[in-house]
Design an enzyme around this catalytic site. Sequence first.
Site, PDB file in Angstrom:
ATOM      1  N   ASP A 429      -8.092  -2.838  -2.536  1.00  0.00           N
ATOM      2  CA  ASP A 429      -7.517  -1.789  -2.976  1.00  0.00           C
ATOM      3  C   ASP A 429      -6.335  -3.096  -2.811  1.00  0.00           C
ATOM      4  O   ASP A 429      -6.384  -4.152  -2.685  1.00  0.00           O
ATOM      5  CB  ASP A 429      -7.395  -1.148  -1.833  1.00  0.00           C
ATOM      6  CG  ASP A 429      -6.268   0.007  -2.052  1.00  0.00           C
ATOM      7  OD1 ASP A 429      -6.057   0.395  -3.690  1.00  0.00           O
ATOM      8  OD2 ASP A 429      -5.547   0.704  -1.320  1.00  0.00           O
ATOM      9  N   GLU A 432      -3.121  -5.600  -7.545  1.00  0.00           N
ATOM     10  CA  GLU A 432      -2.785  -5.574  -8.551  1.00  0.00           C
ATOM     11  C   GLU A 432      -1.635  -6.973  -8.913  1.00  0.00           C
ATOM     12  O   GLU A 432      -1.716  -7.185 -10.105  1.00  0.00           O
ATOM     13  CB  GLU A 432      -1.714  -4.170  -8.905  1.00  0.00           C
ATOM     14  CG  GLU A 432      -2.338  -3.094  -9.731  1.00  0.00           C
ATOM     15  CD  GLU A 432      -3.078  -2.459  -7.824  1.00  0.00           C
ATOM     16  OE1 GLU A 432      -2.913  -2.539  -7.079  1.00  0.00           O
ATOM     17  OE2 GLU A 432      -3.747  -1.790  -8.825  1.00  0.00           O
ATOM     18  N   ASP A 505      -4.422   6.518  -7.890  1.00  0.00           N
ATOM     19  CA  ASP A 505      -3.742   7.680  -6.771  1.00  0.00           C
ATOM     20  C   ASP A 505      -4.115   8.997  -7.431  1.00  0.00           C
ATOM     21  O   ASP A 505      -3.222   8.720  -8.292  1.00  0.00           O
ATOM     22  CB  ASP A 505      -3.194   7.163  -6.531  1.00  0.00           C
ATOM     23  CG  ASP A 505      -2.960   6.387  -5.302  1.00  0.00           C
ATOM     24  OD1 ASP A 505      -4.166   6.032  -4.768  1.00  0.00           O
ATOM     25  OD2 ASP A 505      -2.822   5.253  -4.715  1.00  0.00           O
TER      26      ASP A 505
HETATM   27  O1  MIG Z   1      -0.333   2.312  -0.568  1.00  0.00           O
HETATM   28  O2  MIG Z   1      -5.291   3.057   1.892  1.00  0.00           O
HETATM   29  O3  MIG Z   1      -4.866   4.035  -4.199  1.00  0.00           O
HETATM   30  O4  MIG Z   1      -7.017   4.867  -2.451  1.00  0.00           O
HETATM   31  O5  MIG Z   1      -6.639   6.096   0.123  1.00  0.00           O
HETATM   32  C1  MIG Z   1      -1.857   3.442  -0.550  1.00  0.00           C
HETATM   33  C2  MIG Z   1      -4.548   4.381   1.657  1.00  0.00           C
HETATM   34  C3  MIG Z   1      -2.726   2.019  -0.190  1.00  0.00           C
HETATM   35  C4  MIG Z   1      -4.124   3.317  -2.259  1.00  0.00           C
HETATM   36  C5  MIG Z   1      -5.476   3.888  -2.952  1.00  0.00           C
HETATM   37  C6  MIG Z   1      -5.874   4.908  -2.244  1.00  0.00           C
HETATM   38  C7  MIG Z   1      -6.121   4.047  -0.789  1.00  0.00           C
HETATM   39  C8  MIG Z   1      -4.296   4.190   0.228  1.00  0.00           C
HETATM   40  N1  MIG Z   1      -4.478   3.187  -0.624  1.00  0.00           N
END
Ligand code: MIG
Length: 817
Positions: A429, A432, A505
Amino acid sequence: MEKNLDQENTIKGKNISYTSEEEFQHINNPVLEPPLIVKKYLTQVTHYSQKENSFFFYDDLAAVEVKVVSDEIIRVRLAPHGSFLADFSYAVPSANRHVAVFNFKEDETSYQVSTNTVTCVINKSDFLISFQDREGEVYTKDDSPMHWEENPDFGGYYVYCTKTNEESETFYGLGDKPTHLNLRGKRFVNWNSDTYSFGFGQDPLYRSIPFYTGLKDGNAYGIFFDNTFKTYFDFGAESPNQTSFWSEGGELQYYYIHGPKMIDVVKRYHELTGTNYLPPLWALGYHQCRWSYYPDTKLESLAQEFRSRKIPCDALYLDIDYMDGYRCFTWNKKYFPDPKGLIKKLASDGFKTVVIIDPGIKMDENYWVFKEGKEKKYFCRRGDDYFMEGHVWPGRCQFPDFTNPQVREWWGTLFQGLVDDGVAGVWNDMNEPAVFGRGTFPNDVRHNYDGYRGSHRKAHNIYGMQMVRATYEGLNKLFHKKRPFTITRAGYSGTQRYGAVWTGDNVATWEHLRLGALQLQRLSVSGMSFCGTDIGGFSGDPDGELFSRWIQLGVFSPFMRAHSAGDTGEREPWSFGEYFEGINRKFIELRYKLLPYIYSTFWEQTRYGYPILRPVLMLEQDVSNSNREEEFSFGDKILVAPILRQGITSKKVYLPKGRWYDYWDHSAFEGGEVHEVSTSLETMPIFIKEGTVLPEAPVMQYTNEKAIEIMHLKVYHTDKEVNSFLYEDHGDSYAYEQQIYLEKKFIVSGDHGKLTILQEVDGLFTESYSEYEMVFYGLPFEAKNVRVDGVLSNLSVHTDGFPKLVVSKGFKKIIVE
Ligand code: MIG
C-alpha cells in the site's frame, strides 16, 4: 507544414540563426543573452545510418532511431542533440526485445523500414513518421514532427509527439482512469497519486500506464510511450485533429504496436512488458479484508463465521493495525500475541493470511529495520543529501529506495519473519509513494534507478512498481517452491509481472460500482488483467442491494476482495441480513464453481498474453460498440452484464454476433442485437458463447478443500467449430514450469443433427478425478446416440433435464446424434 521557429532565436529584436556558430563568434560581447528557449521541431532528414535492426535518421541537430523489435512492434526514439539516453527500461525487460526479419528501402521522398506486417515511413522533407500495413493502409501518422523544449532547471527536455486524430478515431487504455472507455476528447496526466475517495473523471490516480490503443476504420494499433516522468496524453482535447503525448523529461521513446485486432495489440503489449504471473489458485477465491480486523480472536471468529455460514472464502487480510506502532515487519503483541499460532489455526481451516506493508519505515533507533536501512544507506535522500523524511502512519519515516537493486534484495529478505509465521501473501500500500500533508516526495529526492540515477521526477511513477517487485521477488525466494501472492496500489507498465492491483479507495455508491466496472475493463486492456475493486466500496456504507450487486461484479473481477475503511459498518457477506446473505453466498459459490474456467483464463493471460476482461468492442471491433461499457467478457467464453444501477430488475444487454446461452436457464439468444433480460437481485445476466465447453468444479469452502471427484463440463451446441481450454496444475507450485500441468483443448463442432467434441491434452499433470460429467445444452435435436471413441455409450438425464454423459477424462472423440 507550418514554418519551424526552432532555428531562429531573437536576440534584442534581431533574428540570429542559432545554428550558425560563426555568427556567435563574431559577436564581441560574450555576455549577450543566450538563445531563448523555444520548442524545436525536427526539420528534414539529412542522412541515415544503420546498425543491426536499428535505423538512425538525422537532421542538423537531432537523431531519431527506428528499431525493429518484432514483426508487429517498432520502436521510435528521439535524441534532441544527437545523443540517446541509456537504453534502460523498467517496463520492458531487454529479453523481450526480439530481432525480426526486416527490410529497408529508400525512395525520393522517404525511407521505409518494414517487417512482414508493418512499414514505418520516414518522410525526408519534414521528418513525419507514419505506420502502415502491407496494403498501405495508414494506421497512425505524425501531424507535426517530433519536438522538444530544453528544461533549463533540471536539464534534459520536455519531449512531444503529435499524431493526427481522424474524426472517427477512438482511443482506449491508460490504466485506471475513472472515466468512459473511449478516451477521445480527453486529456490525462500520469503521476501516481494517493486519491482517497476519488471521483468520476479525476486524474491522475494511483497508476501510470502510458499505453493506449487507437482504433481507426476498424483497425487497431497501440502506442506505448515508455517514459516514467510525468507524462501527458491528449486525445483531441486541445485540438480535435491531434492526438499528442508528451513528458516533462526523459526520452521521447515509444513503441508502435500493430493490430489490426485490439486484442492482439494488448497481447503484443504483453510481449513487451510481460504478463501477469500465474497466481496460486487460492488467490482467485473470495478474499475478505477490512481496515482492520484485530485482535486475533476477531480473525478466529470471522473464520468460524464463514465456515459455519458456509460462505466460501480463501483469504483474510491484516491491515496496518497488526503491526507494532505501524512498524513494518513487526507484530502488535497485544493484539497478536501468537501470530504463528493464529495463522496456523486459520490455515487449518483453509484460510490464507495476507498482510499489508507500507514503504514508510519509522525513524526509531530501536527498530531493526530502520537501523539496518540507515547503516546500509538504503533510504532515499534529497538533492542536498538530507534524508527524505515525511509523515505516514508510523509517524516520521524514511523510505527505502526501491530503485536500488540492493535495496530490493534487502527488502525481500525482511519478509523472512512473516513468512516463518505463515503469511501467504503481501499487500503493498501507499507506494505512490504517499506522504501525509504534501502528497508525495519532492522532486529533488534522488534515486539509484538501477544505476542509471535520477531524481524523483524520473523515479516517482516506478517507485511503487519497484516496491512490489522487491516484495514479490523476496517472497518468491523465501517460499522456495510455492507461488506467492502480492497486490499493489501504485504501478507502472510492467507491474503485472509482480502483482495484482486494486483500484484504491473507492466509495460505497452506485456511481463507484459503475466506475469499478469501467476501471477493471480499462486496466485489463492496458495490460493489468489481475485487478479488482474494493467490493462494497472502501469509504461510506453500502446497503444490502449495493453490496450484493458489487459481489456479483466481484465474481467477474479477476481479483475478488471485499474491503472497507474502519469507520464504516460491518461489511461481511452476512452483514446485511439473511436475504442478502443468501444472494452473496450464491454468487461467491458461483465464483468457486467457475474456478477451473477462471484459472484457465489466467493461464491464457500468463502464457499467451490475452487480457482477462474484454469490452464488447474488443469482442466485436465495430466502432458502434465503443460506448458499450456495462457488459464485457471474462475470458473468451463468458459475457456478463453486471447490474450497476439501483432498483433494476431488467437490463438491456447487447450480445455480439453469434449464439449465446443464458447461464441460468440455458436458453439460446441470437447475438448482434440488444436483448432485454430480466434480472432480479438474485440473479445477473450471464451468457455463455456457443460451442463452449465450460468446466465447473464442485463448490468448496476454499480452494483445494477436497479433491475434485468429477469435473463438470457444460457443453453448448454450435453449428460452427469452437475451441475451449481447460488448464489444470497443482495450483500453488512451480511444477508447471516443468510441464507438470494439463492444457486441454476441446474442439466442438456441430450441425442440426449432430455434435462432435474432440479432446487434445498437453502436459504431464495428473488430475484427481477420472471422469467428466458432461451436460449438453442447446442441442437442436433429440439426442439418441452417443459414441465415445467409437464405442456406443449411454446418455442419461441431468437433474436440470438436459442430456448428460459420464465419460472417461481420457476420451478423444465424442459424437452425439
Ligand atoms: O492511509 O492501511 O488504500 O486499502 O485499508 C490509508 C489503511 C492507508 C489505504 C489503502 C486502504 C487501506 C488503508 N490505506
